[in-house]
Scaffold this motif. Structure first.
Motif, PDB file in Angstrom:
ATOM      1  N   VAL A 260     -37.143 -52.182  83.086  1.00  0.00           N
ATOM      2  CA  VAL A 260     -38.080 -51.082  82.795  1.00  0.00           C
ATOM      3  C   VAL A 260     -39.286 -51.213  83.730  1.00  0.00           C
ATOM      4  O   VAL A 260     -40.345 -51.700  83.328  1.00  0.00           O
ATOM      5  N   PRO A 261     -39.144 -50.799  84.976  1.00  0.00           N
ATOM      6  CA  PRO A 261     -40.227 -51.001  85.952  1.00  0.00           C
ATOM      7  C   PRO A 261     -41.508 -50.250  85.625  1.00  0.00           C
ATOM      8  O   PRO A 261     -42.591 -50.635  86.075  1.00  0.00           O
ATOM      9  N   GLN A 262     -41.401 -49.179  84.815  1.00  0.00           N
ATOM     10  CA  GLN A 262     -42.582 -48.348  84.545  1.00  0.00           C
ATOM     11  C   GLN A 262     -43.484 -48.919  83.447  1.00  0.00           C
ATOM     12  O   GLN A 262     -44.597 -48.444  83.238  1.00  0.00           O
ATOM     13  N   ILE A 263     -43.048 -49.961  82.739  1.00  0.00           N
ATOM     14  CA  ILE A 263     -43.820 -50.474  81.612  1.00  0.00           C
ATOM     15  C   ILE A 263     -45.049 -51.243  82.108  1.00  0.00           C
ATOM     16  O   ILE A 263     -44.962 -52.042  83.041  1.00  0.00           O
ATOM     17  N   VAL A 264     -46.212 -50.959  81.497  1.00  0.00           N
ATOM     18  CA  VAL A 264     -47.467 -51.614  81.895  1.00  0.00           C
ATOM     19  C   VAL A 264     -48.210 -52.055  80.638  1.00  0.00           C
ATOM     20  O   VAL A 264     -47.906 -51.634  79.522  1.00  0.00           O
ATOM     21  N   SER A 265     -49.225 -52.924  80.874  1.00  0.00           N
ATOM     22  CA  SER A 265     -50.070 -53.379  79.763  1.00  0.00           C
ATOM     23  C   SER A 265     -51.408 -53.839  80.309  1.00  0.00           C
ATOM     24  O   SER A 265     -51.496 -54.314  81.450  1.00  0.00           O
ATOM     25  N   ARG A 266     -52.442 -53.676  79.486  1.00  0.00           N
ATOM     26  CA  ARG A 266     -53.753 -54.230  79.839  1.00  0.00           C
ATOM     27  C   ARG A 266     -54.018 -55.533  79.102  1.00  0.00           C
ATOM     28  O   ARG A 266     -55.061 -56.160  79.275  1.00  0.00           O
ATOM     29  N   LYS A 267     -53.037 -55.944  78.296  1.00  0.00           N
ATOM     30  CA  LYS A 267     -53.164 -57.156  77.495  1.00  0.00           C
ATOM     31  C   LYS A 267     -52.762 -58.376  78.336  1.00  0.00           C
ATOM     32  O   LYS A 267     -51.754 -58.345  79.035  1.00  0.00           O
ATOM     33  N   THR A 268     -53.545 -59.430  78.272  1.00  0.00           N
ATOM     34  CA  THR A 268     -53.247 -60.652  79.012  1.00  0.00           C
ATOM     35  C   THR A 268     -53.249 -61.849  78.066  1.00  0.00           C
ATOM     36  O   THR A 268     -53.522 -61.711  76.874  1.00  0.00           O
ATOM     37  N   GLY A 269     -52.934 -63.035  78.606  1.00  0.00           N
ATOM     38  CA  GLY A 269     -52.963 -64.253  77.791  1.00  0.00           C
ATOM     39  C   GLY A 269     -51.619 -64.630  77.196  1.00  0.00           C
ATOM     40  O   GLY A 269     -51.540 -65.531  76.356  1.00  0.00           O
ATOM     41  N   GLY A 270     -50.546 -63.950  77.632  1.00  0.00           N
ATOM     42  CA  GLY A 270     -49.221 -64.295  77.136  1.00  0.00           C
ATOM     43  C   GLY A 270     -48.692 -65.561  77.789  1.00  0.00           C
ATOM     44  O   GLY A 270     -49.183 -65.999  78.831  1.00  0.00           O
ATOM     45  N   LYS A 271     -47.675 -66.130  77.156  1.00  0.00           N
ATOM     46  CA  LYS A 271     -47.097 -67.367  77.668  1.00  0.00           C
ATOM     47  C   LYS A 271     -45.581 -67.267  77.637  1.00  0.00           C
ATOM     48  O   LYS A 271     -44.999 -66.906  76.616  1.00  0.00           O
ATOM     49  N   VAL A 272     -44.944 -67.573  78.771  1.00  0.00           N
ATOM     50  CA  VAL A 272     -43.483 -67.571  78.869  1.00  0.00           C
ATOM     51  C   VAL A 272     -43.038 -68.956  79.307  1.00  0.00           C
ATOM     52  O   VAL A 272     -43.521 -69.481  80.323  1.00  0.00           O
ATOM     53  N   ILE A 273     -42.143 -69.567  78.527  1.00  0.00           N
ATOM     54  CA  ILE A 273     -41.660 -70.907  78.870  1.00  0.00           C
ATOM     55  C   ILE A 273     -40.135 -70.940  78.792  1.00  0.00           C
ATOM     56  O   ILE A 273     -39.511 -70.057  78.202  1.00  0.00           O
ATOM     57  N   ARG A 274     -39.557 -71.966  79.394  1.00  0.00           N
ATOM     58  CA  ARG A 274     -38.125 -72.237  79.269  1.00  0.00           C
ATOM     59  C   ARG A 274     -37.965 -73.662  78.761  1.00  0.00           C
ATOM     60  O   ARG A 274     -38.684 -74.572  79.186  1.00  0.00           O
ATOM     61  N   SER A 275     -36.985 -73.834  77.857  1.00  0.00           N
ATOM     62  CA  SER A 275     -36.821 -75.142  77.234  1.00  0.00           C
ATOM     63  C   SER A 275     -35.373 -75.346  76.817  1.00  0.00           C
ATOM     64  O   SER A 275     -34.614 -74.388  76.664  1.00  0.00           O
ATOM     65  N   LYS A 276     -35.004 -76.598  76.617  1.00  0.00           N
ATOM     66  CA  LYS A 276     -33.702 -76.940  76.068  1.00  0.00           C
ATOM     67  C   LYS A 276     -33.796 -76.952  74.548  1.00  0.00           C
ATOM     68  O   LYS A 276     -34.825 -77.333  73.980  1.00  0.00           O
ATOM     69  N   SER A 277     -32.704 -76.570  73.897  1.00  0.00           N
ATOM     70  CA  SER A 277     -32.705 -76.503  72.432  1.00  0.00           C
ATOM     71  C   SER A 277     -33.057 -77.849  71.810  1.00  0.00           C
ATOM     72  O   SER A 277     -33.832 -77.928  70.856  1.00  0.00           O
ATOM     73  N   ASN A 453     -46.150 -65.190  72.709  1.00  0.00           N
ATOM     74  CA  ASN A 453     -45.373 -66.287  73.299  1.00  0.00           C
ATOM     75  C   ASN A 453     -43.887 -65.934  73.318  1.00  0.00           C
ATOM     76  O   ASN A 453     -43.334 -65.491  72.317  1.00  0.00           O
ATOM     77  N   LEU A 454     -43.253 -66.179  74.464  1.00  0.00           N
ATOM     78  CA  LEU A 454     -41.813 -65.955  74.604  1.00  0.00           C
ATOM     79  C   LEU A 454     -41.197 -67.211  75.204  1.00  0.00           C
ATOM     80  O   LEU A 454     -41.573 -67.644  76.307  1.00  0.00           O
ATOM     81  N   ALA A 455     -40.239 -67.793  74.465  1.00  0.00           N
ATOM     82  CA  ALA A 455     -39.581 -69.022  74.930  1.00  0.00           C
ATOM     83  C   ALA A 455     -38.094 -68.751  75.112  1.00  0.00           C
ATOM     84  O   ALA A 455     -37.421 -68.327  74.177  1.00  0.00           O
ATOM     85  N   PHE A 456     -37.611 -68.997  76.328  1.00  0.00           N
ATOM     86  CA  PHE A 456     -36.176 -68.900  76.594  1.00  0.00           C
ATOM     87  C   PHE A 456     -35.569 -70.285  76.336  1.00  0.00           C
ATOM     88  O   PHE A 456     -35.949 -71.270  76.977  1.00  0.00           O
ATOM     89  N   ILE A 457     -34.616 -70.329  75.393  1.00  0.00           N
ATOM     90  CA  ILE A 457     -34.027 -71.603  74.979  1.00  0.00           C
ATOM     91  C   ILE A 457     -32.605 -71.715  75.492  1.00  0.00           C
ATOM     92  O   ILE A 457     -31.739 -70.914  75.104  1.00  0.00           O
ATOM     93  N   ASP A 458     -32.342 -72.688  76.349  1.00  0.00           N
ATOM     94  CA  ASP A 458     -31.006 -72.893  76.916  1.00  0.00           C
ATOM     95  C   ASP A 458     -30.251 -74.004  76.174  1.00  0.00           C
ATOM     96  O   ASP A 458     -30.829 -74.795  75.465  1.00  0.00           O
TER      97      ASP A 458
END
Length: 458
Positions: A260-277, A453-458
Motif C-alpha cells: 500500500v504505497p499511498q498509506i501515510v502517517s504523522r505518528k512516530t515512535g513505533g518499533k519494529v523488531i525481529r526475533s526467534k520464538s 510495537n510490531l515484532a516478527f517472530i521466526d
C-alpha cells in the motif's frame, strides 16, 4: 431540517483532515471512499451521518453493528445485510420462520454447501455458472445435479427462510424497502455478489461505499474479490481517498509500503523488531497473530504446559473441534487417530490435485490437527487439550492468540506476527491472481493492527 442538531445530539466536532472534509461536504449522489487501515473512516462516517435525519448504515457483521449503533444520530437504522433483508421478507411473509439450516432438509454435505454458495455468488441456472461456483469454493462438479435440486426445492418453500433467502427472496421478487436520504455501506470490499445485488432493493437519494481493496481477505468465504470493481461499474461513484493512518506510526507502515504505497502517517515512535520464538517473552497485553493454525496451536500448548495466561477465539476452537471430531469417533488409540488424519489429508490433497485446487489450504487444516496429535500421547490427552482451549476462550486474557482473519478490525499496542513468511508461502501456491493479492492483504492487515510495537517472530 436537521433534527439531531435541534435535539442537541450533534457530535463533538473533530479536527478533520482535508480528505475527511471533502467526503463530508461532497454533494455527489454516489461515493466510494478508499480508506487505508486506521484512517478514521468510522469517525468520518459518523460526522457525515449527522448531516442527515433518515439514514441506513449497512454493516458487514453484528460486531460492527454493536460498535456503531450508539454513535449514529436519532432516526438512523443500523443493520447487517441479513437482518435488513429478513425485515423485508417478514413484511411480505410475516409467518415465515428462520432456519439457517433450511437447505439441509433437502440434502446433506457438499451438495447443500454448493447450493448455498451458488446463491451467495448470485449464480444463475446455466451449467457454466454452476461450474464457476464449484471452482471458486473447491467443490467437485459431480455434486451439481443434486445441488440444483436442493436449491429448487428449498427456494420453493417460502414458509422457512435461510440466511441466503433473506437477501435472495427480496431480489427475486423485486421488493423495495422504505426510502432513505442516505445509505452507508461499510467494508464494501468484502461484499459478495448477492449483497451487492440486494442494494437495488433499498431506494436512497445518496449511497456511500467505504472500503479498502487491500483489506479484502474473505474471498475464501464468498466475498467477491472484484467487489470494488463491480461497485464502480454498477454505480459509477465519485472516488475519495482516506490515505492517512492515525493508528500506525511511520516505522510500522514501512513494513507494508510495498503493498500500500499511498498509506501515510504523522505518528512516530513505533518499533519494529525481529526475533526467534524461543527468545521471545510475550507481553501480557498483546495480539499474537498467525497465518496458519498449527503455529497458534503449538504456542497455546506451550502456554498451557507452562501455566501461562492467554486467550483464543471461540470460533477457532469450534472449527478445531469440528475437524477433530470425526477423527476421534470410535478410535481405539492415538495411532489410529493419526492414521485417520493422514488418510483424510492424502485424500483431500488428491481431490485438490484432480480439480486443480490450491493444496496449501488443505495443508493448513490438517497440519493443525497433526500438531495436536503430535503433542499428545493418548486420545484422552487430545480431549484434555481441547478442554484446556475451551477454558481460554476469547476474554480469558489480554494476551490473545488469533488468526489474521480474526484480527481484522482490531488494534492493540503490541503485535507479534508469527512466521510472517507463510503469507508468501501461500501466495506462491495460489491458483489465481486474486488469491495471491489476498495473501498480500493478509500480511498488510496483520502488520497494521499494531499501535506502537510490531515484532516478527521466526
Amino acid at each position: 431540517m436537521n433534527l439531531n442538531a435541534l435535539a442537541g445530539n450533534a457530535p463533538k466536532k473533530l479536527n478533520l483532515t482535508t480528505q475527511q472534509k471533502d467526503i463530508i461536504d461532497s454533494t455527489d449522489k454516489t461515493i466510494l471512499v478508499n480508506a487505508v487501515a486506521g484512517s478514521g473512516k468510522t469517525a468520518t462516517l459518523m460526522e457525515l451521518a449527522h448531516n442527515y435525519d433518515n439514514g441506513l448504515y449497512l454493516a458487514f457483521n453484528k460486531a460492527i453493528v454493536k460498535d456503531v449503533v450508539d454513535k449514529l444520530p436519532m432516526g438512523w437504522a443500523c443493520k447487517t445485510f441479513n437482518s435488513f433483508g429478513l425485515r423485508l421478507v417478514k413484511e411480505h411473509w410475516p409467518k415465515a420462520k428462520v432456519n439457517f439450516r433450511k437447505y439441509y432438509d433437502y440434502g446433506s454435505g457438499a451438495p447443500v454447501i454448493l447450493a448455498s454458495h451458488h446463491m451467495s455468488l448470485s449464480g444463475n441456472i446455466s451449467d457454466s455458472s454452476w461450474l464457476d461456483t464449484c471452482q471458486r469454493f473447491k467443490v467437485a462438479r459431480m455434486y451439481i445435479p443434486e445441488a440444483k435440486s436442493i436449491l429448487k426445492q428449498g427456494k420453493s418453500d417460502t414458509t422457512v427462510v435461510s440466511g441466503e433467502d433473506m437477501l435472495q427472496y427480496p431480489i427475486d421478487n423485486g421488493w423495495k424497502s422504505e426510502p432513505y436520504d442516505i445509505v452507508l455501506v461499510d467494508e464494501c470490499q468484502d461484499l459478495n455478489p448477492q449483497q451487492i445485488d440486494f442494494l437495488s432493493c433499498i431506494p436512497t437519494k445518496k449511497i456511500v461505499f467505504v472500503g479498502d481493496a487491500n483489506q479484502a481477505i474473505y474471498g475464501f468465504r464468498g466475498s467477491d474479490p472484484f467487489a470494488l470493481e463491480k461497485i464502480k461499474t454498477t454505480y459509477f461513484p465519485t472516488e475519495y481517498p482516506l490515505s492517512e493512518s492515525f493508528r500506525c506510526p511511520v516505522e510500522i507502515l514501512e513494513t507494508v509500503k510495498r503493498i500500500v504505497p499511498q498509506i501515510v502517517s504523522r505518528k512516530t515512535g513505533g518499533k519494529v523488531i525481529r526475533s526467534k520464538s524461543k527468545d521471545t517473552n510475550f507481553t501480557d497485553d498483546c495480539f499474537i497473530i498467525s497465518r496458519i493454525n498449527c503455529h497458534l496451536i503449538a504456542l497455546a500448548n506451550k502456554f498451557i504446559i507452562n501455566k501461562e495466561h492467554f486467550s483464543i477465539g471461540k470460533k477457532f476452537i469450534t472449527q478445531l473441534k469440528n475437524n477433530m471430531r470425526p477423527m476421534l469417533r470410535s478410535a481405539n488409540n492415538i495411532a489410529e487417530v493419526k492414521r485417520r488424519i493422514q488418510a483424510k489429508y492424502k485424500a483431500d490433497l488428491g481431490a485438490a490435485s484432480t480439480n486443480k485446487w490450491n493444496k496449501a489450504n488443505v495443508q493448513n487444516r490438517y497440519d493443525g490437527l497433526l500438531t495436536i496429535v503430535n503433542n499428545c500421547t493418548s486420545i484422552k490427552g487430545i480431549e484434555n487439550f481441547i478442554k484446556e482451549l475451551d477454558m481460554h476462550q476469547d476474554g480469558a486474557s489480554t494476551r490473545k492468540l488469533m488468526t489474521i482473519h480474526a484480527s481484522k478490525g482490531l488494534e492493540t499496542e503490541t503485535v507479534y506476527f508469527l512466521q510472517s513468511h507463510m503469507c508468501d508461502y501461500f501466495k506462491d501456491r495460489a491458483d489465481t491472481q486474486w488469491e495471491r493479492e489476498q495473501e498480500d492483504n493478509l500480511y498488510y492487515v496483520a502488520c497494521t493492527r499494531a499501535l506502537k510495537n510490531l515484532a516478527f517472530i521466526d
